[in-house]
Design a protein around this motif. Structure first.
Motif, PDB file in Angstrom:
ATOM      1  N   LYS A 146      -3.337  -6.606   7.541  1.00 49.79           N
ATOM      2  CA  LYS A 146      -3.813  -5.791   8.572  1.00 49.79           C
ATOM      3  C   LYS A 146      -2.214  -4.972   8.589  1.00 49.79           C
ATOM      4  O   LYS A 146      -2.299  -3.621   8.892  1.00 49.79           O
ATOM      5  CB  LYS A 146      -4.207  -5.997   9.938  1.00 49.79           C
ATOM      6  N   TRP A 148      -0.846  -0.243   5.424  1.00 54.14           N
ATOM      7  CA  TRP A 148      -1.285   0.912   5.982  1.00 54.14           C
ATOM      8  C   TRP A 148      -1.528   2.039   5.163  1.00 54.14           C
ATOM      9  O   TRP A 148      -2.479   2.966   5.418  1.00 54.14           O
ATOM     10  CB  TRP A 148      -0.599   1.389   7.391  1.00 54.14           C
ATOM     11  N   ARG A 201      -4.732   2.263   3.387  1.00 52.90           N
ATOM     12  CA  ARG A 201      -5.884   2.447   4.221  1.00 52.90           C
ATOM     13  C   ARG A 201      -5.810   4.111   4.527  1.00 52.90           C
ATOM     14  O   ARG A 201      -6.859   4.696   4.283  1.00 52.90           O
ATOM     15  CB  ARG A 201      -5.553   1.839   5.579  1.00 52.90           C
ATOM     16  N   ARG A 235      -6.714   6.008   1.456  1.00 50.97           N
ATOM     17  CA  ARG A 235      -8.036   5.470   0.848  1.00 50.97           C
ATOM     18  C   ARG A 235      -7.785   5.102  -0.735  1.00 50.97           C
ATOM     19  O   ARG A 235      -8.521   5.132  -1.654  1.00 50.97           O
ATOM     20  CB  ARG A 235      -9.108   6.685   0.660  1.00 50.97           C
ATOM     21  N   LEU A 249      -7.039   1.803  -1.066  1.00 48.16           N
ATOM     22  CA  LEU A 249      -7.117   0.352  -0.840  1.00 48.16           C
ATOM     23  C   LEU A 249      -8.053  -0.561  -1.345  1.00 48.16           C
ATOM     24  O   LEU A 249      -9.371   0.329  -1.524  1.00 48.16           O
ATOM     25  CB  LEU A 249      -7.287   0.017   0.663  1.00 48.16           C
ATOM     26  N   ASN A 264     -12.492  -2.714   1.545  1.00 49.85           N
ATOM     27  CA  ASN A 264     -11.343  -2.733   2.324  1.00 49.85           C
ATOM     28  C   ASN A 264     -11.609  -4.335   3.013  1.00 49.85           C
ATOM     29  O   ASN A 264     -10.885  -4.668   4.061  1.00 49.85           O
ATOM     30  CB  ASN A 264     -11.370  -1.767   3.691  1.00 49.85           C
TER      31      ASN A 264
END
Ligand code: ZN
Length: 294
Positions: free
Chosen positions: A194, A223, A226, A229, A231, A290
């Protein structure tokens, strides 16, 4: 920060951290390996040691002096974004750290998207297995080009020497960690991912499938993939073939060939020698992109 620390302390501290981190992950991946290797380890280790030695020599001889000169200019002339905005020191360090990492995300993506840069970055991806010995296996040309990027990065952000030094240490440790072949408990790695780029996440980036290779560009914080987009976590490590399809033949991964590879005519990277384009359909996994697969 005095000159002695700037010129000697950062390279010495980062070299010590590199050595200790390398040994820790090297031991851990022997005890709890994540992926089964495809090629003889000793032969790979020789190639990776030689290519990494050239990369590290270029980093210390070209990148470090260029970065130090840029840091001095930023301090003396008070140039760059963070020098113009009067943040409290702690906020300035935090924002500087984040912007360093975000700019590295774009630099890594550029190394994949710009054909000239990819010729050199391909050398890192041609390694037929992925472990801690891959971490600093970069073509010296890629390292030399990165000196230009580092100067632009430092000057635009206006980063201070202390933030720079802190980022270098975290960057080097996470580079060793994410390339290592260490099997972490899946639940723990999903939690850690995360925040940080972890071995399973970066394993997908070293896949021989084009769209998996063109995912997961983040360097320290996960991050950025993420947010942009880019990931892709839902590929099982057991199904991943590490490498570049056009260069899977073991004869490609010898020191002489690796060093001259960017200067030679390039093959169709994503086709194996029998002409097959390596692909993987979404139906092979039940998980969303994800969600990290084992
Ligand atoms: Zn890459």
């Amino acid at each position: 920060m005095n000159e002695t620390w700037t010129w000697l302390g950062v390279p010495l501290a980062s070299f010590t951290i590199l050595c200790v981190g390398f040994l820790v992950f090297f031991a851990a991946e022997r005890i709890v390996p994540l992926r089964s290797p495809r090629s003889p380890f000793a032969r790979r280790l020789v190639v990776n040691a030689c290519v990494s030695a050239l990369a590290l020599a270029t980093a210390y001889l070209v990148v470090t002096p260029a970065a130090m000169a840029a840091l001095r200019e930023v301090s003396f002339r008070r140039i760059g974004l963070l020098q113009w905005i009067a943040f409290p020191e702690a906020v300035e360090m935090g924002v500087g750290f984040l912007l360093m990492d975000l700019s590295f995300y774009y630099w890594h993506m550029a190394n994949h998207k710009i054909p000239f840069l990819w010729r050199f970055h391909n050398v890192h991806h041609v390694d037929p297995d992925l472990d801690v010995s891959t971490a600093f296996r970069f073509h010296f040309g890629e390292v030399a080009f990165s000196a230009v990027f580092r100067v632009v990065q430092i000057v635009l952000i206006g980063v201070t020497p202390i933030t720079f030094a802190l980022y270098e240490i975290v960057f080097e440790l996470d580079t060793l960690f994410q390339h290592s072949n260490v099997r972490l408990p899946l639940g723990f790695e999903r939690w850690l991912n995360k925040v940080l780029v972890t071995p399973r996440m970066h394993g997908v980036h070293h896949s021989d499938v084009w769209r998996e290779n063109n995912a997961n560009y983040s360097v320290v914080f996960s991050w950025w993939d993420r947010i942009h987009r880019t990931l892709r976590l839902n590929i099982a490590q057991a199904r991943i073939v590490i490498g570049i399809p056009g260069y899977l033949d073991p004869a490609n991964n010898v020191v002489g060939n690796v060093v001259v590879l960017p200067f030679r005519a390039q093959r169709d990277y994503w086709r194996t020698s029998d002409g097959t384009v390596v692909e993987r359909s979404d139906s092979e996994t039940a998980l969303p992109r994800n969600v990290m697969q084992a």
